[in-house]
Enzyme design. Sequence first.
Site, PDB file in Angstrom:
ATOM      1  N   LEU A  88      -3.152   8.829   5.239  1.00 52.44           N
ATOM      2  CA  LEU A  88      -3.203   7.425   4.799  1.00 52.44           C
ATOM      3  C   LEU A  88      -1.809   6.880   4.480  1.00 52.44           C
ATOM      4  CD1 LEU A  88      -6.240   7.630   2.312  1.00 52.44           C
ATOM      5  CD2 LEU A  88      -6.238   7.551   4.805  1.00 52.44           C
ATOM      6  N   SER A 133      -5.612   0.762  12.470  1.00 51.29           N
ATOM      7  CA  SER A 133      -5.747  -0.566  11.851  1.00 51.29           C
ATOM      8  C   SER A 133      -6.167  -1.640  12.840  1.00 51.29           C
ATOM      9  CB  SER A 133      -4.390  -0.953  11.252  1.00 51.29           C
ATOM     10  OG  SER A 133      -4.358  -2.320  10.939  1.00 51.29           O
ATOM     11  N   GLU A 135      -4.946  -4.381  12.814  1.00 51.02           N
ATOM     12  CA  GLU A 135      -3.692  -5.066  13.162  1.00 51.02           C
ATOM     13  C   GLU A 135      -3.266  -4.689  14.590  1.00 51.02           C
ATOM     14  OE1 GLU A 135      -2.220  -7.313  11.188  1.00 51.02           O
ATOM     15  OE2 GLU A 135      -0.276  -7.526  12.150  1.00 51.02           O
ATOM     16  N   TYR A 157       4.663  -3.228  12.333  1.00 53.31           N
ATOM     17  CA  TYR A 157       3.605  -2.385  11.754  1.00 53.31           C
ATOM     18  C   TYR A 157       2.498  -2.136  12.781  1.00 53.31           C
ATOM     19  CZ  TYR A 157      -0.613  -1.272   9.044  1.00 53.31           C
ATOM     20  OH  TYR A 157      -1.782  -0.701   8.588  1.00 53.31           O
TER      21      TYR A 157
HETATM   22  P1  NAP Z   1      -1.096   1.347   0.408  1.00 52.90           P
HETATM   23  O1  NAP Z   1      -1.869   1.029  -0.833  1.00 52.90           O
HETATM   24  O2  NAP Z   1       0.027   0.456   0.790  1.00 52.90           O
HETATM   25  O3  NAP Z   1      -0.542   2.852   0.276  1.00 52.90           O
HETATM   26  C1  NAP Z   1       0.411   3.345   1.152  1.00 52.90           C
HETATM   27  C2  NAP Z   1       0.706   4.786   0.777  1.00 52.90           C
HETATM   28  O4  NAP Z   1       1.666   5.314   1.692  1.00 52.90           O
HETATM   29  C3  NAP Z   1       1.277   4.968  -0.627  1.00 52.90           C
HETATM   30  O5  NAP Z   1       0.615   6.028  -1.273  1.00 52.90           O
HETATM   31  C4  NAP Z   1       2.726   5.358  -0.363  1.00 52.90           C
HETATM   32  O6  NAP Z   1       3.239   6.236  -1.337  1.00 52.90           O
HETATM   33  C5  NAP Z   1       2.577   6.106   0.955  1.00 52.90           C
HETATM   34  N1  NAP Z   1       3.836   6.270   1.656  1.00 52.90           N
HETATM   35  C6  NAP Z   1       4.738   5.312   1.999  1.00 52.90           C
HETATM   36  N2  NAP Z   1       5.805   5.870   2.596  1.00 52.90           N
HETATM   37  C7  NAP Z   1       5.579   7.208   2.648  1.00 52.90           C
HETATM   38  C8  NAP Z   1       6.320   8.326   3.135  1.00 52.90           C
HETATM   39  N3  NAP Z   1       7.540   8.180   3.689  1.00 52.90           N
HETATM   40  N4  NAP Z   1       5.774   9.554   3.030  1.00 52.90           N
HETATM   41  C9  NAP Z   1       4.561   9.736   2.433  1.00 52.90           C
HETATM   42  N5  NAP Z   1       3.824   8.717   1.935  1.00 52.90           N
HETATM   43  C10 NAP Z   1       4.324   7.473   2.050  1.00 52.90           C
HETATM   44  O7  NAP Z   1      -2.097   1.438   1.660  1.00 52.90           O
HETATM   45  P2  NAP Z   1      -3.704   1.436   1.695  1.00 52.90           P
HETATM   46  O8  NAP Z   1      -4.195   0.031   1.631  1.00 52.90           O
HETATM   47  O9  NAP Z   1      -4.197   2.456   0.745  1.00 52.90           O
HETATM   48  O10 NAP Z   1      -3.959   1.900   3.202  1.00 52.90           O
HETATM   49  C11 NAP Z   1      -4.036   3.291   3.523  1.00 52.90           C
HETATM   50  C12 NAP Z   1      -3.716   3.466   4.998  1.00 52.90           C
HETATM   51  O11 NAP Z   1      -4.648   2.726   5.777  1.00 52.90           O
HETATM   52  C13 NAP Z   1      -2.349   2.967   5.431  1.00 52.90           C
HETATM   53  O12 NAP Z   1      -1.896   3.812   6.454  1.00 52.90           O
HETATM   54  C14 NAP Z   1      -2.607   1.591   5.984  1.00 52.90           C
HETATM   55  O13 NAP Z   1      -1.631   1.233   6.925  1.00 52.90           O
HETATM   56  C15 NAP Z   1      -3.965   1.804   6.631  1.00 52.90           C
HETATM   57  N6  NAP Z   1      -4.833   0.631   6.709  1.00 52.90           N
HETATM   58  C16 NAP Z   1      -5.090  -0.106   5.604  1.00 52.90           C
HETATM   59  C17 NAP Z   1      -5.956  -1.179   5.680  1.00 52.90           C
HETATM   60  C18 NAP Z   1      -6.272  -2.022   4.481  1.00 52.90           C
HETATM   61  O14 NAP Z   1      -6.795  -3.134   4.656  1.00 52.90           O
HETATM   62  N7  NAP Z   1      -6.020  -1.532   3.265  1.00 52.90           N
HETATM   63  C19 NAP Z   1      -6.567  -1.498   6.910  1.00 52.90           C
HETATM   64  C20 NAP Z   1      -6.292  -0.694   8.020  1.00 52.90           C
HETATM   65  C21 NAP Z   1      -5.441   0.382   7.915  1.00 52.90           C
HETATM   66  P3  NAP Z   1       4.447   5.919  -2.373  1.00 52.90           P
HETATM   67  O15 NAP Z   1       3.802   5.788  -3.729  1.00 52.90           O
HETATM   68  O16 NAP Z   1       5.277   7.141  -2.279  1.00 52.90           O
HETATM   69  O17 NAP Z   1       5.130   4.677  -1.917  1.00 52.90           O
HETATM   70  N1  GDD Z   2       0.616 -10.959   1.970  1.00 51.28           N
HETATM   71  C1  GDD Z   2       0.510 -12.280   2.091  1.00 51.28           C
HETATM   72  N2  GDD Z   2       1.143 -13.093   1.183  1.00 51.28           N
HETATM   73  N3  GDD Z   2      -0.206 -12.781   3.130  1.00 51.28           N
HETATM   74  C2  GDD Z   2      -0.323 -14.130   3.203  1.00 51.28           C
HETATM   75  C3  GDD Z   2       0.270 -15.000   2.295  1.00 51.28           C
HETATM   76  C4  GDD Z   2       1.055 -14.458   1.232  1.00 51.28           C
HETATM   77  O1  GDD Z   2       1.624 -15.147   0.406  1.00 51.28           O
HETATM   78  N4  GDD Z   2      -0.055 -16.264   2.642  1.00 51.28           N
HETATM   79  C5  GDD Z   2      -0.825 -16.184   3.723  1.00 51.28           C
HETATM   80  N5  GDD Z   2      -0.989 -14.891   4.081  1.00 51.28           N
HETATM   81  C6  GDD Z   2      -1.730 -14.427   5.268  1.00 51.28           C
HETATM   82  C7  GDD Z   2      -0.913 -13.492   6.161  1.00 51.28           C
HETATM   83  O2  GDD Z   2      -0.007 -14.255   6.976  1.00 51.28           O
HETATM   84  C8  GDD Z   2      -2.030 -12.815   6.942  1.00 51.28           C
HETATM   85  O3  GDD Z   2      -2.402 -13.607   8.031  1.00 51.28           O
HETATM   86  C9  GDD Z   2      -3.185 -12.764   5.940  1.00 51.28           C
HETATM   87  O4  GDD Z   2      -2.832 -13.644   4.869  1.00 51.28           O
HETATM   88  C10 GDD Z   2      -3.450 -11.379   5.375  1.00 51.28           C
HETATM   89  O5  GDD Z   2      -2.219 -10.838   4.936  1.00 51.28           O
HETATM   90  P1  GDD Z   2      -2.158  -9.445   4.123  1.00 51.28           P
HETATM   91  O6  GDD Z   2      -3.068  -9.498   2.952  1.00 51.28           O
HETATM   92  O7  GDD Z   2      -0.726  -9.142   3.873  1.00 51.28           O
HETATM   93  O8  GDD Z   2      -2.845  -8.404   5.122  1.00 51.28           O
HETATM   94  P2  GDD Z   2      -2.633  -8.138   6.688  1.00 51.28           P
HETATM   95  O9  GDD Z   2      -3.881  -8.611   7.380  1.00 51.28           O
HETATM   96  O10 GDD Z   2      -1.356  -8.656   7.173  1.00 51.28           O
HETATM   97  O11 GDD Z   2      -2.549  -6.549   6.728  1.00 51.28           O
HETATM   98  C11 GDD Z   2      -3.481  -5.749   5.982  1.00 51.28           C
HETATM   99  O12 GDD Z   2      -4.598  -5.469   6.796  1.00 51.28           O
HETATM  100  C12 GDD Z   2      -4.318  -4.649   7.963  1.00 51.28           C
HETATM  101  C13 GDD Z   2      -5.648  -4.478   8.719  1.00 51.28           C
HETATM  102  O13 GDD Z   2      -5.857  -5.583   9.547  1.00 51.28           O
HETATM  103  C14 GDD Z   2      -2.755  -4.483   5.536  1.00 51.28           C
HETATM  104  O14 GDD Z   2      -3.578  -3.789   4.629  1.00 51.28           O
HETATM  105  C15 GDD Z   2      -2.443  -3.573   6.705  1.00 51.28           C
HETATM  106  O15 GDD Z   2      -1.926  -2.333   6.218  1.00 51.28           O
HETATM  107  C16 GDD Z   2      -3.758  -3.330   7.471  1.00 51.28           C
HETATM  108  O16 GDD Z   2      -3.546  -2.477   8.562  1.00 51.28           O
END
Ligand code: NAP
Ligand code: GDD
Length: 340
Positions: A88, A133, A135, A157
């Site tokens: 993750l 993702s 994305e 990303y």
């Molecule tokens: P998050 O809250 O941003 O957590 C990211 C984690 O990655 C943190 O624990 C961070 O640890 C660790 N990390 C960063 N750089 C690292 C490195 N060099 N080596 C080891 N660990 C490192 O992300 P999340 O929302 O839990 O998402 C988990 C995973 O799912 C990510 O890969 C994200 O891209 C993917 N994902 C998320 C979503 C979503 O909507 N949340 C959707 C699709 C995919 P530190 O404390 O050390 O910074």
């Molecule tokens: N962060 C952020 N901040 N986003 C904004 C803002 C702002 O002030 N205003 C508008 N947005 C819009 C972004 O341009 C984007 O279109 C949308 O809100 C969602 O932004 P984020 O919440 O930053 O999420 P994300 O969709 O770019 O990425 C997240 O979801 C991905 C899965 O589709 C992350 O969790 C990624 O790690 C994950 O893979």
Amino acid sequence: MHVGAKETVVGKRALITGITGQDGTYLAELLTSKGYTVYGLIRGQNNPRKSMVEKICPTIQFVEGDLADQSSLINALEATTPDEVYNLGAISFVGLSFKQALLTGEITGLGPLRVLEAIRMVNKNIRYYQASSSEMFGKVRETPQTELTPFHPRSPYGVAKVYGHYITVNYRESYGIFAASGILFNHESPRRGLEFVTRKITNTVAKIKLGVADSLALGNLDAQRDWGYAKDYVDAMYRMLQAEQPDDFVIATGETHSVREFLEAAFSYVDLDWQQYVKTDPQFLRPAEVDTLIGDATKARTTLDWKPTVSFTELVHMMVNNDLELVKQEIAIAQTAPVS
Ligand code: NAP
Ligand code: GDD
């Protein structure tokens, strides 16, 4: 507790990278409740988020390592001998990936390869989960998106995640490793980082309601996302590694909402009109945007018996309620702190 020399282990063992992130702690709780011994890869010499993880999941054991450092990952696998590895860890904020594109490629793209290489060298029977993702779909080629929809990433990303996805498929096909890729759509929770739009909104709504903020600056309000609840989504990760065959799965709710709709739901819940508080600021716009995402999780429903349990409105209310409590606590602490 860090990994010791010898301990008695009964159930399965799992290693989670990204343990300090939103999904890491939910997954650690889930696996612990199922009797796993859970290890968290922790990076840095004094990670400030380690104590937060210990508070949520006191039985967790930490092992040092970094996705940029191949030998630390090999050592982590040798020290923890896991049955399952959940990768993750990533630079996960799309906005940051435009500013630190090379670092994003190194961690989010090559990180999965390093973990897979460590598995290939240490024990090919370890099951691997890759956090892919939505994305990756970026400028979407079809709606809704499925496992068969072609990718068109729109950020460094997204490009790095496409590499992570295909290298996972490649290690499955080349070496027979049980490597599964979860193509997860956006998932949120009270543990979501403040940099992401949902939590930025709910936290600022709470501050405005409690009188410690007066406005909220955002970028593109037209973007649409398929937002689900993180706790449901880590359950899908677990199910993927219990399946008979390694595969790729879309995990999504099948509904999409705009940032504007999220604002409306969050502000109206505390009887405020978002239009009186929200400003747009170009600094939050991205060089290339993902306009609309909506996923079709039919394959996960039929193969893994997975489905989401929390609606969009329930999710928004859960996050606002949590932030109201949090901000109240912060205000109380600030009022009792001695003046220096
Ligand atoms: P998050 O809250 O941003 O957590 C990211 C984690 O990655 C943190 O624990 C961070 O640890 C660790 N990390 C960063 N750089 C690292 C490195 N060099 N080596 C080891 N660990 C490192 O992300 P999340 O929302 O839990 O998402 C988990 C995973 O799912 C990510 O890969 C994200 O891209 C993917 N994902 C998320 C979503 C979503 O909507 N949340 C959707 C699709 C995919 P530190 O404390 O050390 O910074
Ligand atoms: N962060 C952020 N901040 N986003 C904004 C803002 C702002 O002030 N205003 C508008 N947005 C819009 C972004 O341009 C984007 O279109 C949308 O809100 C969602 O932004 P984020 O919440 O930053 O999420 P994300 O969709 O770019 O990425 C997240 O979801 C991905 C899965 O589709 C992350 O969790 C990624 O790690 C994950 O893979």
